[in-house]
Scaffold this motif. Sequence first.
Motif, mmCIF file in Angstrom:
data_model
loop_
_atom_site.group_PDB
_atom_site.id
_atom_site.type_symbol
_atom_site.label_atom_id
_atom_site.label_comp_id
_atom_site.label_asym_id
_atom_site.label_seq_id
_atom_site.Cartn_x
_atom_site.Cartn_y
_atom_site.Cartn_z
ATOM 1 N N ARG A 174 0.843 -1.206 0.000
ATOM 2 C CA ARG A 174 0.000 0.000 0.000
ATOM 3 C C ARG A 174 0.879 1.256 0.000
ATOM 4 O O ARG A 174 0.482 2.297 -0.521
ATOM 5 C CB ARG A 174 -0.928 -0.019 1.208
ATOM 6 C CG ARG A 174 -0.224 -0.212 2.536
ATOM 7 C CD ARG A 174 -1.188 -0.700 3.596
ATOM 8 N NE ARG A 174 -0.576 -0.923 4.896
ATOM 9 C CZ ARG A 174 -1.107 -1.720 5.817
ATOM 10 N NH1 ARG A 174 -2.224 -2.365 5.584
ATOM 11 N NH2 ARG A 174 -0.530 -1.861 6.989
ATOM 12 N N VAL A 175 2.089 1.139 0.566
ATOM 13 C CA VAL A 175 3.014 2.288 0.585
ATOM 14 C C VAL A 175 3.440 2.620 -0.845
ATOM 15 O O VAL A 175 3.476 3.790 -1.244
ATOM 16 C CB VAL A 175 4.244 1.992 1.464
ATOM 17 C CG1 VAL A 175 5.260 3.120 1.390
ATOM 18 C CG2 VAL A 175 3.829 1.740 2.908
ATOM 19 N N ALA A 176 3.738 1.580 -1.633
ATOM 20 C CA ALA A 176 4.142 1.811 -3.026
ATOM 21 C C ALA A 176 3.019 2.506 -3.786
ATOM 22 O O ALA A 176 3.242 3.508 -4.481
ATOM 23 C CB ALA A 176 4.493 0.492 -3.702
ATOM 24 N N ARG A 177 1.799 2.001 -3.658
ATOM 25 C CA ARG A 177 0.682 2.566 -4.422
ATOM 26 C C ARG A 177 0.445 4.035 -4.057
ATOM 27 O O ARG A 177 0.285 4.880 -4.931
ATOM 28 C CB ARG A 177 -0.586 1.743 -4.211
ATOM 29 C CG ARG A 177 -0.909 0.835 -5.401
ATOM 30 C CD ARG A 177 -2.041 -0.119 -5.086
ATOM 31 N NE ARG A 177 -1.503 -1.218 -4.316
ATOM 32 C CZ ARG A 177 -0.888 -2.268 -4.852
ATOM 33 N NH1 ARG A 177 -0.757 -2.361 -6.163
ATOM 34 N NH2 ARG A 177 -0.406 -3.224 -4.089
ATOM 35 N N SER A 178 0.443 4.343 -2.760
ATOM 36 C CA SER A 178 0.203 5.746 -2.373
ATOM 37 C C SER A 178 1.356 6.638 -2.834
ATOM 38 O O SER A 178 1.144 7.764 -3.289
ATOM 39 C CB SER A 178 0.018 5.863 -0.856
ATOM 40 O OG SER A 178 -1.235 5.358 -0.471
ATOM 41 N N ASN A 179 2.598 6.126 -2.725
ATOM 42 C CA ASN A 179 3.736 6.919 -3.203
ATOM 43 C C ASN A 179 3.642 7.178 -4.694
ATOM 44 O O ASN A 179 3.934 8.285 -5.161
ATOM 45 C CB ASN A 179 5.059 6.212 -2.878
ATOM 46 C CG ASN A 179 5.703 6.736 -1.605
ATOM 47 O OD1 ASN A 179 6.353 7.776 -1.604
ATOM 48 N ND2 ASN A 179 5.483 6.030 -0.499
ATOM 49 N N ILE A 180 3.250 6.163 -5.443
ATOM 50 C CA ILE A 180 3.162 6.344 -6.901
ATOM 51 C C ILE A 180 2.111 7.404 -7.241
ATOM 52 O O ILE A 180 2.365 8.316 -8.036
ATOM 53 C CB ILE A 180 2.865 5.003 -7.606
ATOM 54 C CG1 ILE A 180 4.059 4.057 -7.468
ATOM 55 C CG2 ILE A 180 2.529 5.230 -9.082
ATOM 56 C CD1 ILE A 180 3.767 2.610 -7.855
ATOM 57 N N TRP A 181 0.926 7.317 -6.606
ATOM 58 C CA TRP A 181 -0.103 8.334 -6.877
ATOM 59 C C TRP A 181 0.427 9.721 -6.546
ATOM 60 O O TRP A 181 0.299 10.658 -7.342
ATOM 61 C CB TRP A 181 -1.363 8.065 -6.048
ATOM 62 C CG TRP A 181 -2.204 6.917 -6.512
ATOM 63 C CD1 TRP A 181 -2.540 5.807 -5.784
ATOM 64 C CD2 TRP A 181 -2.836 6.760 -7.790
ATOM 65 N NE1 TRP A 181 -3.321 4.973 -6.532
ATOM 66 C CE2 TRP A 181 -3.534 5.523 -7.762
ATOM 67 C CE3 TRP A 181 -2.884 7.534 -8.949
ATOM 68 C CZ2 TRP A 181 -4.267 5.048 -8.844
ATOM 69 C CZ3 TRP A 181 -3.612 7.056 -10.032
ATOM 70 C CH2 TRP A 181 -4.293 5.837 -9.978
ATOM 71 N N GLY A 182 1.008 9.873 -5.361
ATOM 72 C CA GLY A 182 1.434 11.198 -4.909
ATOM 73 C C GLY A 182 2.607 11.741 -5.714
ATOM 74 O O GLY A 182 2.582 12.888 -6.179
ATOM 75 N N LEU A 183 3.632 10.906 -5.907
ATOM 76 C CA LEU A 183 4.848 11.377 -6.582
ATOM 77 C C LEU A 183 4.583 11.734 -8.045
ATOM 78 O O LEU A 183 5.076 12.752 -8.541
ATOM 79 C CB LEU A 183 5.940 10.301 -6.503
ATOM 80 C CG LEU A 183 6.611 10.136 -5.137
ATOM 81 C CD1 LEU A 183 7.437 8.851 -5.096
ATOM 82 C CD2 LEU A 183 7.490 11.343 -4.804
ATOM 83 N N THR A 184 3.809 10.907 -8.742
ATOM 84 C CA THR A 184 3.577 11.186 -10.169
ATOM 85 C C THR A 184 2.726 12.452 -10.334
ATOM 86 O O THR A 184 2.974 13.250 -11.233
ATOM 87 C CB THR A 184 2.934 9.987 -10.900
ATOM 88 O OG1 THR A 184 1.754 9.604 -10.201
ATOM 89 C CG2 THR A 184 3.875 8.801 -10.991
ATOM 90 N N LYS A 185 1.754 12.654 -9.438
ATOM 91 C CA LYS A 185 0.947 13.890 -9.533
ATOM 92 C C LYS A 185 1.807 15.133 -9.315
ATOM 93 O O LYS A 185 1.528 16.196 -9.854
ATOM 94 C CB LYS A 185 -0.187 13.877 -8.495
ATOM 95 C CG LYS A 185 -1.335 12.972 -8.906
ATOM 96 C CD LYS A 185 -2.433 12.957 -7.867
ATOM 97 C CE LYS A 185 -3.311 11.746 -8.096
ATOM 98 N NZ LYS A 185 -4.659 11.873 -7.580
ATOM 99 N N LEU A 186 2.853 14.984 -8.495
ATOM 100 C CA LEU A 186 3.717 16.135 -8.193
ATOM 101 C C LEU A 186 4.906 16.232 -9.149
ATOM 102 O O LEU A 186 5.793 17.060 -8.966
ATOM 103 C CB LEU A 186 4.197 16.047 -6.740
ATOM 104 C CG LEU A 186 3.085 16.213 -5.691
ATOM 105 C CD1 LEU A 186 3.588 15.888 -4.287
ATOM 106 C CD2 LEU A 186 2.500 17.624 -5.715
ATOM 107 N N GLY A 187 4.938 15.365 -10.171
ATOM 108 C CA GLY A 187 5.929 15.517 -11.241
ATOM 109 C C GLY A 187 7.218 14.747 -11.076
ATOM 110 O O GLY A 187 8.181 14.982 -11.820
#
Length: 310
Positions: free
Chosen positions: A169-182
């Motif tokens: 779940r940490v990977a999934r949330s990081n991917i959503w957050g990091l990609t949205k922030l560029g």
Amino acid sequence: MKWTRKDLLGLEYLSKEELEFILATADSFKEVSTREIKKVPALRGKTVVNLFYEPSTRTRVSFEVAAKRLSADVINIAAETSSVKKGETLIDTGKNIQALKADIIVLRNSFSGSPFLLSRHVDISVINAGDGWHEHPTQALLDIFTLKEKFGRIEGLNVSIVGDIAHSRVARSNIWGLTKLGAKVTVCAPPMLIPYAIEEMGVRITHDIDEALYEADAVNVLRMQFERDQQNAFPEHIDYFRQYGITRERLDKAKNKNLIVMHPGPINRGIELASEVADCPQSVILEQVTNGIAVRMAVLFLVSQSENSQ
Ligand code: CP
């Protein structure tokens, strides 16, 4: 901006502006923990219930510290010692907590989607503290906060996430957050630990650990979740460490000599991460834990300010 959400269920549903607003709010709360009296009255008179159906050290304590620094009253419920053991459902437990006039439920549960279910049945705020393999939004927010503190930006950073991506779940949330922030995100693991179609989330996949580290500004190392390996598909500990373990030798081959090492905890030393790396100057693992307080203060504060909260 004005915060409007009564719940924090996942980063998938937040806009870039909302993510930046949480990070800025966390930044303003970080200083509180450096004061002699580490307290502000922002949540005085509010009650926060930590409802945990799975073991936790960092997240549960961090939410409790954050709520107390905001002057809230805090109740901790562990499923093992509650009426859950007598068969009470999550919805009934939530409705009872609401009837006891709590204001915020912080929920950790092994079923993906459980915070969404709970939020549909109670009017008070629900914060996801980790739901199954789905999301762990406050962990990703504190990871992103730490990256921003270290590099001054997220846009354009190369972040490699290494390890048990499939169950994380940490990977999934990081991917959503990091990609949205560029940020540019690479995931690295043996094929059986990479989930189907993860590239549709905007990440690059590699199975070569040296390649994952070479261009990275930061590596976020994930725990091997042996307890979730129902099909005995995982490599042996020793094989995993040999092929994917983050060692001093591997870090030294990276282009960025200031590459930072992150881990959400708990660490399996000698399995995904060499002990000497966990404790080396490039490791920001304990800084992540400290930043978790400010991030969770921000989230508790924002959901309590929402016009939709009770
Ligand atoms: N990172 C994390 O969620 O740790 P805990 O399981 O100890 O809360």
